[in-house]
Scaffold this active site. Sequence first.
Site, PDB file in Angstrom:
ATOM      1  N   GLN A  46       0.820  -1.213   0.000  1.00 48.00           N
ATOM      2  CA  GLN A  46       0.000   0.000   0.000  1.00 48.00           C
ATOM      3  C   GLN A  46       0.862   1.275   0.000  1.00 48.00           C
ATOM      4  OE1 GLN A  46      -3.146   0.572  -0.480  1.00 48.00           O
ATOM      5  NE2 GLN A  46      -3.733  -1.578  -0.609  1.00 48.00           N
ATOM      6  N   SER A  47       2.033   1.193  -0.603  1.00 49.25           N
ATOM      7  CA  SER A  47       2.945   2.338  -0.611  1.00 49.25           C
ATOM      8  C   SER A  47       2.380   3.537  -1.370  1.00 49.25           C
ATOM      9  CB  SER A  47       4.277   1.918  -1.245  1.00 49.25           C
ATOM     10  OG  SER A  47       5.081   3.041  -1.513  1.00 49.25           O
ATOM     11  N   ASN A  48       2.381   4.698  -0.713  1.00 51.01           N
ATOM     12  CA  ASN A  48       2.019   5.953  -1.386  1.00 51.01           C
ATOM     13  C   ASN A  48       3.081   6.341  -2.405  1.00 51.01           C
ATOM     14  OD1 ASN A  48      -0.372   6.580   0.224  1.00 51.01           O
ATOM     15  ND2 ASN A  48       1.062   6.916   1.910  1.00 51.01           N
TER      16      ASN A  48
END
Length: 299
Positions: A46-48
């Site tokens: 879920q890396s921005n």
Amino acid sequence: GPHLWIKRDDCTGMAFGGNKERKTEFVIADALSKKADVLITTGGVQSNHVRATAAAARRLGLKAVLVLYGTKPKTYDGNLLLDHLLGADIRFISEKQASLGKTHPMEEVAKELIEKGHTPYIIPGGASYPVGALSYVNAMIELLNQAHDRDLKISYIVHAAGSGGTQAGLVLAKKALKSKIAISGVCVEPNGDWLVKRTVEIANGTARLLDIEVTVEPSDVTLIEEYAGEYETLTSEISDAIKLVAQTEGTLLDPVYTGKAMAGLIDMIKRNCFKKDDNVVFIHTGGTPALFPYRKELM
């Protein structure tokens, strides 16, 4: 409590914005100057940062390869769904797999692409390195200009602190401009000692890039670790902070970064850490796509 302001870096351009999107301004400029045609970066599922990289890459006609730590989920949600919609080449790898190799998985991908005739450019996770931190030197100048235009004297800046790049740029700019603003990073996970060291390294590397004679010391970096907790765990305090800001300002925070930093800020206000006439600027560093994978907890 004090007067509260929000710097809306969640509104910076593409794909839900955020501090990672701001960092691409300088990172991808560097990649283009090196004639790169593929960007390679890494992060959690879920890396921005990887989502921001994929968006900026597509906007400028580049391909993006995302090396994600974690297991491929049955359904895509949040940032991972956006990565897919942006047409990124998504590859999953476990921490154990990464530790077994002699080189980082991104380097292996780069070698593969070079053999196919591409020119890859590797971006460290979070874009937390001097080129990425340039963006928050720029952001500090932008913020000071905005404050000047509004005749606003900023007392404090509060933001979420994860991998050091954002605070490195802010602190370097503060020191170079001899500003008296107090900058506090609310840690999103434990191990503040490591983060102080990393922030100082990035800041001084950025100073060298800018060719300015400023040295950032550990004493220049203020990190608040007491609200850290587990990295991706949504506590009742974070949930309450997200709902409070949503229901009073119509502004959405995320469960991992800005929600945690806001929960910390709210508690600091309750503990009278600020004066009534202080102006506190909260930097909204984005991350709102992460709300959706936490729908059960938030309900």
